[in-house]
Design a protein around this motif. Structure first.
Motif, PDB file in Angstrom:
ATOM      1  N   ILE A 186       0.841  -1.202   0.000  1.00  0.00           N
ATOM      2  CA  ILE A 186       0.000   0.000   0.000  1.00  0.00           C
ATOM      3  C   ILE A 186       0.876   1.252   0.000  1.00  0.00           C
ATOM      4  N   ILE A 187       1.932   1.251   0.796  1.00  0.00           N
ATOM      5  CA  ILE A 187       2.855   2.396   0.818  1.00  0.00           C
ATOM      6  C   ILE A 187       3.556   2.527  -0.523  1.00  0.00           C
ATOM      7  N   LEU A 188       3.920   1.401  -1.121  1.00  0.00           N
ATOM      8  CA  LEU A 188       4.543   1.427  -2.450  1.00  0.00           C
ATOM      9  C   LEU A 188       3.614   2.091  -3.472  1.00  0.00           C
ATOM     10  N   LEU A 189       2.357   1.676  -3.496  1.00  0.00           N
ATOM     11  CA  LEU A 189       1.400   2.233  -4.445  1.00  0.00           C
ATOM     12  C   LEU A 189       1.133   3.701  -4.175  1.00  0.00           C
ATOM     13  N   ARG A 190       1.030   4.041  -2.920  1.00  0.00           N
ATOM     14  CA  ARG A 190       0.614   5.397  -2.540  1.00  0.00           C
ATOM     15  C   ARG A 190       1.731   6.415  -2.661  1.00  0.00           C
ATOM     16  N   TRP A 248     -10.387 -19.099  -2.340  1.00  0.00           N
ATOM     17  CA  TRP A 248     -11.385 -18.933  -1.282  1.00  0.00           C
ATOM     18  C   TRP A 248     -12.639 -18.330  -1.924  1.00  0.00           C
ATOM     19  N   GLU A 249     -13.662 -19.146  -2.065  1.00  0.00           N
ATOM     20  CA  GLU A 249     -14.857 -18.756  -2.826  1.00  0.00           C
ATOM     21  C   GLU A 249     -15.479 -17.438  -2.369  1.00  0.00           C
ATOM     22  N   PRO A 250     -15.700 -17.220  -1.068  1.00  0.00           N
ATOM     23  CA  PRO A 250     -16.305 -15.946  -0.672  1.00  0.00           C
ATOM     24  C   PRO A 250     -15.445 -14.734  -1.019  1.00  0.00           C
ATOM     25  N   TYR A 251     -14.121 -14.895  -0.952  1.00  0.00           N
ATOM     26  CA  TYR A 251     -13.234 -13.785  -1.320  1.00  0.00           C
ATOM     27  C   TYR A 251     -13.298 -13.542  -2.822  1.00  0.00           C
ATOM     28  N   ALA A 252     -13.375 -14.616  -3.619  1.00  0.00           N
ATOM     29  CA  ALA A 252     -13.505 -14.463  -5.061  1.00  0.00           C
ATOM     30  C   ALA A 252     -14.770 -13.668  -5.399  1.00  0.00           C
ATOM     31  N   GLU A 253     -15.850 -13.975  -4.705  1.00  0.00           N
ATOM     32  CA  GLU A 253     -17.106 -13.259  -4.942  1.00  0.00           C
ATOM     33  C   GLU A 253     -16.957 -11.776  -4.594  1.00  0.00           C
ATOM     34  N   GLN A 254     -16.258 -11.491  -3.481  1.00  0.00           N
ATOM     35  CA  GLN A 254     -16.043 -10.091  -3.104  1.00  0.00           C
ATOM     36  C   GLN A 254     -15.169  -9.384  -4.135  1.00  0.00           C
ATOM     37  N   MET A 255     -14.083 -10.046  -4.570  1.00  0.00           N
ATOM     38  CA  MET A 255     -13.214  -9.456  -5.594  1.00  0.00           C
ATOM     39  C   MET A 255     -14.007  -9.092  -6.833  1.00  0.00           C
ATOM     40  N   LEU A 256     -14.828 -10.034  -7.299  1.00  0.00           N
ATOM     41  CA  LEU A 256     -15.599  -9.803  -8.516  1.00  0.00           C
ATOM     42  C   LEU A 256     -16.558  -8.627  -8.324  1.00  0.00           C
ATOM     43  N   GLU A 257     -17.172  -8.564  -7.177  1.00  0.00           N
ATOM     44  CA  GLU A 257     -18.135  -7.495  -6.909  1.00  0.00           C
ATOM     45  C   GLU A 257     -17.467  -6.119  -6.919  1.00  0.00           C
ATOM     46  N   VAL A 258     -16.341  -5.982  -6.194  1.00  0.00           N
ATOM     47  CA  VAL A 258     -15.726  -4.652  -6.090  1.00  0.00           C
ATOM     48  C   VAL A 258     -15.043  -4.253  -7.396  1.00  0.00           C
ATOM     49  N   LEU A 259     -14.491  -5.218  -8.132  1.00  0.00           N
ATOM     50  CA  LEU A 259     -13.864  -4.900  -9.410  1.00  0.00           C
ATOM     51  C   LEU A 259     -14.904  -4.458 -10.442  1.00  0.00           C
ATOM     52  N   GLN A 260     -16.036  -5.163 -10.475  1.00  0.00           N
ATOM     53  CA  GLN A 260     -17.075  -4.805 -11.437  1.00  0.00           C
ATOM     54  C   GLN A 260     -17.686  -3.443 -11.127  1.00  0.00           C
ATOM     55  N   ALA A 261     -17.667  -3.060  -9.850  1.00  0.00           N
ATOM     56  CA  ALA A 261     -18.282  -1.793  -9.462  1.00  0.00           C
ATOM     57  C   ALA A 261     -17.343  -0.606  -9.628  1.00  0.00           C
ATOM     58  N   HIS A 318     -12.734 -10.157  10.329  1.00  0.00           N
ATOM     59  CA  HIS A 318     -11.458  -9.795   9.709  1.00  0.00           C
ATOM     60  C   HIS A 318     -11.591  -9.417   8.239  1.00  0.00           C
ATOM     61  N   HIS A 319     -12.802  -9.432   7.692  1.00  0.00           N
ATOM     62  CA  HIS A 319     -12.962  -9.132   6.265  1.00  0.00           C
ATOM     63  C   HIS A 319     -12.423  -7.753   5.903  1.00  0.00           C
ATOM     64  N   LYS A 320     -12.453  -6.834   6.852  1.00  0.00           N
ATOM     65  CA  LYS A 320     -11.940  -5.492   6.589  1.00  0.00           C
ATOM     66  C   LYS A 320     -10.435  -5.500   6.308  1.00  0.00           C
ATOM     67  N   ARG A 321      -9.746  -6.592   6.638  1.00  0.00           N
ATOM     68  CA  ARG A 321      -8.308  -6.696   6.389  1.00  0.00           C
ATOM     69  C   ARG A 321      -7.988  -7.205   4.986  1.00  0.00           C
ATOM     70  N   ARG A 322      -8.971  -7.664   4.258  1.00  0.00           N
ATOM     71  CA  ARG A 322      -8.714  -8.183   2.918  1.00  0.00           C
ATOM     72  C   ARG A 322      -8.132  -7.087   2.032  1.00  0.00           C
ATOM     73  N   LEU A 323      -7.177  -7.454   1.203  1.00  0.00           N
ATOM     74  CA  LEU A 323      -6.477  -6.466   0.391  1.00  0.00           C
ATOM     75  C   LEU A 323      -7.360  -5.873  -0.693  1.00  0.00           C
ATOM     76  N   VAL A 324      -8.075  -6.735  -1.430  1.00  0.00           N
ATOM     77  CA  VAL A 324      -8.836  -6.262  -2.591  1.00  0.00           C
ATOM     78  C   VAL A 324     -10.146  -5.648  -2.118  1.00  0.00           C
ATOM     79  N   GLN A 325     -10.108  -4.348  -1.919  1.00  0.00           N
ATOM     80  CA  GLN A 325     -11.234  -3.541  -1.482  1.00  0.00           C
ATOM     81  C   GLN A 325     -11.300  -2.324  -2.407  1.00  0.00           C
ATOM     82  N   PRO A 326     -12.393  -1.558  -2.386  1.00  0.00           N
ATOM     83  CA  PRO A 326     -12.469  -0.354  -3.231  1.00  0.00           C
ATOM     84  C   PRO A 326     -11.302   0.605  -3.013  1.00  0.00           C
ATOM     85  N   GLU A 327     -10.849   0.754  -1.771  1.00  0.00           N
ATOM     86  CA  GLU A 327      -9.751   1.682  -1.490  1.00  0.00           C
ATOM     87  C   GLU A 327      -8.450   1.209  -2.142  1.00  0.00           C
ATOM     88  N   PHE A 328      -8.227  -0.100  -2.158  1.00  0.00           N
ATOM     89  CA  PHE A 328      -7.046  -0.641  -2.821  1.00  0.00           C
ATOM     90  C   PHE A 328      -7.111  -0.384  -4.319  1.00  0.00           C
TER      91      PHE A 328
END
Length: 263
Positions: free
Chosen positions: A144-148, A202-215, A172-182
């Motif tokens: 995150i520091i590298l990107l920012r 991890w199926e639930p994480y894949a679903e979250q990734m797809l959701e935030v990327l598509q949005a 702990h879901h808030k700790r997942r890397l692939v979020q809108p802020e990332f």
């Protein structure tokens, strides 16, 4: 009657390492950006495991040439760092076997590989030397520091996030890397048309990734009609992935292209 004093000279004590000092002089720093100043929730958990003799030797010899600390104090010149090659950022490379394989298969692309796992850093450096790979650089610290702070706008030709920590517990879901802020941060250094490639078993994480990327307005799915992508031939089947498949896990790849929308 008191026991006689032991007059033999004391055995030399092993040298102690100052708190915060690098484990390997000239190698990766223990805390390159000063994490006590970083208030955000971390998306990674540093792993403490033994560094082998070969990994430690690679860190001592090769880090000054092929390694760097993510300290947030400078902007990287990727063209100079990779001799003008197009550069892909890989976030989290484990022990580095897949990274080394991709670098060997595509010597015309530079890979900036980021992780905080010291044995993995040493192992990737050793693999790069053993296989004559000159298109790999290893970065130590928080992506995150590298990107920012450290990557210029439109400087990356791709980004890979393979099997990030799924943080399966709901709290702990808030700790997942692939979020809108990332994704907001990732969009900045990615060139228009560059692909962000994520993979997880991890199926639930894949679903979250797809959701935030598509949005997200800065990314579009490379799959016609949307959904997950087949595993590209250039992504090696890793030992970790094989273990997941043996357990019946489904691996999902997501390939989203950086759009040309102006900020």
């Amino acid at each position: 009657m008191s026991e006689p004093r032991n007059t033999a000279p004391d055995a030399p004590r092993p040298a102690t390492r100052t708190v915060g000092a690098p484990r390997f002089p000239g190698g990766p720093a223990a805390d390159p950006a000063g994490s006590h100043h970083e208030r955000r929730i971390r998306s990674f958990q540093p792993r403490r495991s033994r560094v082998t003799t070969g990994q430690g030797e690679a860190l001592r010899r090769l880090w000054p040439t092929w390694g760097m600390d993510i300290d947030g104090h400078r902007v990287l010149d990727l063209e100079e760092l990779f001799g003008g090659l197009p550069v892909v950022l890989e976030i989290g490379f484990g022990m580095g076997e897949a990274t080394a394989q991709m670098a060997a298969d595509d010597p015309g692309t530079g890979i900036l590989a980021v992780d905080v796992h010291t044995p993995g850093q040493g192992n990737l450096l050793a693999l790069a030397e053993r296989n004559g790979l000159t298109n790999v650089r290893v970065a130590n610290g928080d992506a995150i520091i590298l990107l920012r702070e450290m990557l210029p706008p439109r400087s990356l030709d791709g980004m890979r996030v393979f099997f990030p920590d799924p943080w399966p517990k709901k709290r702990h879901h808030k700790r997942r890397l692939v979020q809108p802020e990332f994704l907001d941060l990732a969009a900045g250094p990615l060139k228009p048309g560059a692909v962000l490639h994520c993979a997880t078993d991890w199926e639930p994480y894949a679903e979250q990734m797809l959701e935030v990327l598509q949005a997200h307005p800065d990314f579009e799915n490379t799959v016609p009609g949307g959904g997950y992508a087949p595993r590209p031939s250039f992504r090696p089947l890793t030992r970790f992935e094989g273990q997941g498949l043996d357990k019946g896990h489904l691996v999902h790849d997501l390939l989203f292209r950086r759009t040309r929308r102006e900020a």
